[in-house]
Design a protein around this motif. Structure first.
Motif, PDB file in Angstrom:
ATOM      1  N   GLN A  71       0.922  -1.015  -0.047  1.00 11.69           N
ATOM      2  CA  GLN A  71      -0.096  -0.041  -0.119  1.00 11.69           C
ATOM      3  C   GLN A  71       0.849   1.289   0.043  1.00 11.69           C
ATOM      4  O   GLN A  71       0.601   2.135  -0.635  1.00 11.69           O
ATOM      5  CB  GLN A  71      -0.962  -0.200   1.128  1.00 11.69           C
ATOM      6  N   VAL A  72       1.871   1.206   0.834  1.00 16.48           N
ATOM      7  CA  VAL A  72       2.799   2.440   0.842  1.00 16.48           C
ATOM      8  C   VAL A  72       3.439   2.658  -0.482  1.00 16.48           C
ATOM      9  O   VAL A  72       3.598   3.781  -0.985  1.00 16.48           O
ATOM     10  CB  VAL A  72       4.174   2.292   2.030  1.00 16.48           C
ATOM     11  N   ARG A  73       4.018   1.428  -1.369  1.00 17.86           N
ATOM     12  CA  ARG A  73       4.412   1.593  -2.534  1.00 17.86           C
ATOM     13  C   ARG A  73       3.424   2.262  -3.685  1.00 17.86           C
ATOM     14  O   ARG A  73       3.856   2.919  -4.511  1.00 17.86           O
ATOM     15  CB  ARG A  73       4.803   0.168  -2.903  1.00 17.86           C
ATOM     16  N   ALA A  74       2.124   1.688  -3.474  1.00 19.67           N
ATOM     17  CA  ALA A  74       1.227   2.227  -4.485  1.00 19.67           C
ATOM     18  C   ALA A  74       0.959   3.716  -4.153  1.00 19.67           C
ATOM     19  O   ALA A  74       0.857   4.371  -5.126  1.00 19.67           O
ATOM     20  CB  ALA A  74      -0.020   1.372  -4.060  1.00 19.67           C
ATOM     21  N   GLN A  75       0.908   4.289  -2.817  1.00 16.06           N
ATOM     22  CA  GLN A  75       0.573   5.304  -2.748  1.00 16.06           C
ATOM     23  C   GLN A  75       1.566   6.458  -2.821  1.00 16.06           C
ATOM     24  O   GLN A  75       1.530   7.642  -3.264  1.00 16.06           O
ATOM     25  CB  GLN A  75       0.216   5.655  -0.980  1.00 16.06           C
ATOM     26  N   THR A  76       3.012   6.097  -2.555  1.00 18.15           N
ATOM     27  CA  THR A  76       4.066   6.978  -2.502  1.00 18.15           C
ATOM     28  C   THR A  76       4.832   6.692  -4.087  1.00 18.15           C
ATOM     29  O   THR A  76       5.586   7.664  -4.364  1.00 18.15           O
ATOM     30  CB  THR A  76       5.098   6.821  -1.731  1.00 18.15           C
ATOM     31  N   GLY A  77       4.675   5.806  -4.889  1.00 16.09           N
ATOM     32  CA  GLY A  77       5.336   5.451  -5.992  1.00 16.09           C
ATOM     33  C   GLY A  77       6.868   4.950  -6.064  1.00 16.09           C
ATOM     34  O   GLY A  77       7.251   4.737  -7.112  1.00 16.09           O
ATOM     35  N   ALA A  78       7.173   4.574  -4.869  1.00 17.32           N
ATOM     36  CA  ALA A  78       8.522   4.090  -4.763  1.00 17.32           C
ATOM     37  C   ALA A  78       8.609   3.023  -3.663  1.00 17.32           C
ATOM     38  O   ALA A  78       8.106   3.206  -2.464  1.00 17.32           O
ATOM     39  CB  ALA A  78       9.588   5.231  -4.682  1.00 17.32           C
ATOM     40  N   TRP A  79       9.511   1.762  -3.701  1.00 24.30           N
ATOM     41  CA  TRP A  79       9.746   0.987  -2.562  1.00 24.30           C
ATOM     42  C   TRP A  79      10.502   1.753  -1.363  1.00 24.30           C
ATOM     43  O   TRP A  79      10.536   1.403  -0.287  1.00 24.30           O
ATOM     44  CB  TRP A  79      10.550  -0.115  -3.247  1.00 24.30           C
ATOM     45  N   THR A  80      11.325   2.735  -2.071  1.00 24.53           N
ATOM     46  CA  THR A  80      12.369   3.435  -1.073  1.00 24.53           C
ATOM     47  C   THR A  80      11.581   3.864   0.112  1.00 24.53           C
ATOM     48  O   THR A  80      12.057   4.161   1.251  1.00 24.53           O
ATOM     49  CB  THR A  80      13.163   4.427  -1.761  1.00 24.53           C
ATOM     50  N   ASN A  81      10.408   4.656  -0.208  1.00 30.85           N
ATOM     51  CA  ASN A  81       9.637   5.065   0.985  1.00 30.85           C
ATOM     52  C   ASN A  81       9.132   4.131   1.774  1.00 30.85           C
ATOM     53  O   ASN A  81       8.795   4.409   2.963  1.00 30.85           O
ATOM     54  CB  ASN A  81       8.453   5.749   0.235  1.00 30.85           C
ATOM     55  N   ALA A  82       8.700   2.964   1.408  1.00 35.94           N
ATOM     56  CA  ALA A  82       8.204   1.762   2.201  1.00 35.94           C
ATOM     57  C   ALA A  82       9.336   1.447   3.045  1.00 35.94           C
ATOM     58  O   ALA A  82       9.326   0.980   4.140  1.00 35.94           O
ATOM     59  CB  ALA A  82       7.735   0.586   1.426  1.00 35.94           C
ATOM     60  N   PHE A  83      10.787   1.396   2.689  1.00 31.33           N
ATOM     61  CA  PHE A  83      11.914   1.035   3.204  1.00 31.33           C
ATOM     62  C   PHE A  83      11.929   1.951   4.498  1.00 31.33           C
ATOM     63  O   PHE A  83      12.254   1.347   5.511  1.00 31.33           O
ATOM     64  CB  PHE A  83      13.178   1.123   2.447  1.00 31.33           C
ATOM     65  N   TRP A  84      11.887   3.231   4.642  1.00 30.16           N
ATOM     66  CA  TRP A  84      12.047   4.037   5.505  1.00 30.16           C
ATOM     67  C   TRP A  84      10.996   3.824   6.666  1.00 30.16           C
ATOM     68  O   TRP A  84      11.386   3.581   7.918  1.00 30.16           O
ATOM     69  CB  TRP A  84      11.868   5.530   5.264  1.00 30.16           C
ATOM     70  N   ILE A  85       9.669   3.439   6.323  1.00 33.03           N
ATOM     71  CA  ILE A  85       8.562   3.003   7.328  1.00 33.03           C
ATOM     72  C   ILE A  85       9.078   1.787   7.929  1.00 33.03           C
ATOM     73  O   ILE A  85       8.729   1.513   9.279  1.00 33.03           O
ATOM     74  CB  ILE A  85       7.255   3.145   6.405  1.00 33.03           C
ATOM     75  N   LEU A  86       9.538   0.785   7.361  1.00 29.46           N
ATOM     76  CA  LEU A  86       9.830  -0.543   7.711  1.00 29.46           C
ATOM     77  C   LEU A  86      11.236  -0.594   8.597  1.00 29.46           C
ATOM     78  O   LEU A  86      11.218  -1.084   9.664  1.00 29.46           O
ATOM     79  CB  LEU A  86      10.052  -1.543   6.587  1.00 29.46           C
TER      80      LEU A  86
END
Length: 413
Positions: A372-387
């Motif tokens: 969901q974070v990838r879909a909303q932000t457009g990049a896996w790197t944004n999800a990595f920061w949350i993780l």
């Protein structure tokens, strides 16, 4: 009580690994999904539900099996789990062309069978090895991470030769027999058992000699330590399960890999997932569960912040995703050891079953949140920061988590 004429305790580790190698093939669902979609026209969402259900009922089965095992011993519970697992796969071979039939056969029965059988070798081995709980727990669950490494290529070949439904049947016969047979060999040590040459840790100076208090499930859930461990577990497992579920698309996006090549990185990750279990278990026996947990979160953070965002080649992506797998493997070794350390071994089956519900929740929430974070932000790197933030929180919680205040009964000396 000394070893005397008791059986070689290492044989229980062998039976545990055999069982877990079979049970770990729950993770091979992906080899069935695409052929089923092609044969019956199902969507990816429909074809993913059996695996999701299997994760949920895996966790549910753990709770019921843990309670039963603590009362009846591991043999009957493990054997029952093997039978349910085998029946689930065999039923899938008969009703697998029907989506709802597959939900019941693979999702519910398969998940319950794994849940019933999974907890028994862990609890058994922990009781036989009080002198090296972390290491032994890691070895006991090693097979679960490695099982799909064997089952996936074998199953893929079988599907090509005989089709999906007949492959379900072959898996059902093999896994049902092996799990039931290995499970029937398990037994608990006698009361008061101690390995030859091992003496329980000496109490600190000025403190009375004590015997360990065994918490009931009700007493355990009344402690703050239960909730701290539960939250640590869901964060620790959630990060790893997100990466496992999205490893191929992440490799395609980050390192511009072909899907088949990215799948090779996932295979390497699976190896490190398995190795992380005995590795972190052994580390925890040396430096303690808390520091081993903090180390695992540090590995997560390095992989998520420094390695994966800069993974532009197959090699760097494989290193990053393997570090994540290595850290994730640690949670499945340390959490049973934490449970035994904090709440005793008498009710370990049911107690760990309740803590394991965090893994079940992580199996649903982790992949969904990451995607969901990838879909909303457009990049896996944004999800990595949350993780990475979740891993940091888990490290802090581990640091502040202390064993419950002593509820031991003073021993007569």
């Amino acid at each position: 009580m000394a070893d005397g004429a008791l059986p070689n305790r290492w044989m229980f580790v062998v039976w545990a690994i055999i069982m877990q190698l079979c049970l770990g093939n729950l993770y091979t669902w992906s080899i069935f999904r695409s052929p089923l979609m092609k044969d019956y026209g199902w969507t990816i969402q429909q074809a993913t539900v059996p695996f999701t259900l299997s994760i949920v009922f895996f966790a549910v089965g753990m709770v019921f099996a843990g309670r039963w095992q603590d009362k009846a011993g591991p043999r009957i519970v493990a054997t029952t789990g093997g039978i349910i697992l085998g029946v689930g796969f065999l039923l899938a071979s008969q009703v697998g062309s029907n989506l709802w039939g597959l939900y019941v056969a693979y999702g519910i029965l398969g998940g319950l069978g794994v849940g019933f059988a999974y907890v028994t070798p862990i609890a058994t081995c922990v009781k036989w090895f009080p002198d090296m709980r972390g290491t032994i727990t890691g070895l006991a669950v090693l097979g679960f991470g490695a099982g799909s490494m064997i089952g996936a290529p074998v199953g893929t070949r079988l599907i090509g030769q005989m089709g999906v439904l007949r492959t379900f049947a072959v898996f059902g016969v093999i896994f049902g027999i092996l799990v039931a047979l290995a499970g029937s060999m398990l037994r608990n040590p006698p009361a008061g058992y101690r390995p030859a040459g091992w003496t329980p840790p000496v109490p600190a100076a000025g403190k009375p000699a004590v015997t360990k208090y065994d918490y009931t499930p009700g007493e355990m859930v009344a402690t703050p330590q239960f909730y701290l461990l539960w939250v640590i577990y869901i964060f620790w497992a959630g990060v790893g399960l997100m990466a496992i579920s999205q490893a191929v698309p992440m490799g395609v996006e980050l390192a511009k890999l072909e899907p088949a090549v990215a799948a090779g990185a996932l295979g390497t990750m699976a190896i490190f997932n398995g190795l992380g279990r005995p590795a972190f278990g052994g580390i925890s026996d040396k430096v303690g569960r808390v520091w081993a947990t903090i180390l695992a979160q540090a590995v997560y953070i390095v992989a998520l912040i420094l390695v994966l965002p800069n993974a532009s080649t197959f090699a760097t992506y494989t290193v990053g995703i393997s570090l994540v797998g290595f850290s994730y493997g640690g949670c499945l070794a340390l959490m049973p050891a934490f449970t035994a350390d904090y709440f005793g071994t008498k009710n370990l089956g049911i107690n760990y079953g309740w803590i394991f519900t965090a893994w079940g929740a992580a199996g649903i929430l982790g992949p969904v949140i990451g995607a969901q974070v990838r879909a909303q932000t457009g990049a896996w790197t944004n999800a990595f920061w949350i993780l990475a933030a979740l891993a940091a929180i888990a490290a802090v919680l581990a640091f502040i988590t202390k064993a419950p205040a002593p509820r031991e009964v003073t021993a007569k000396v």
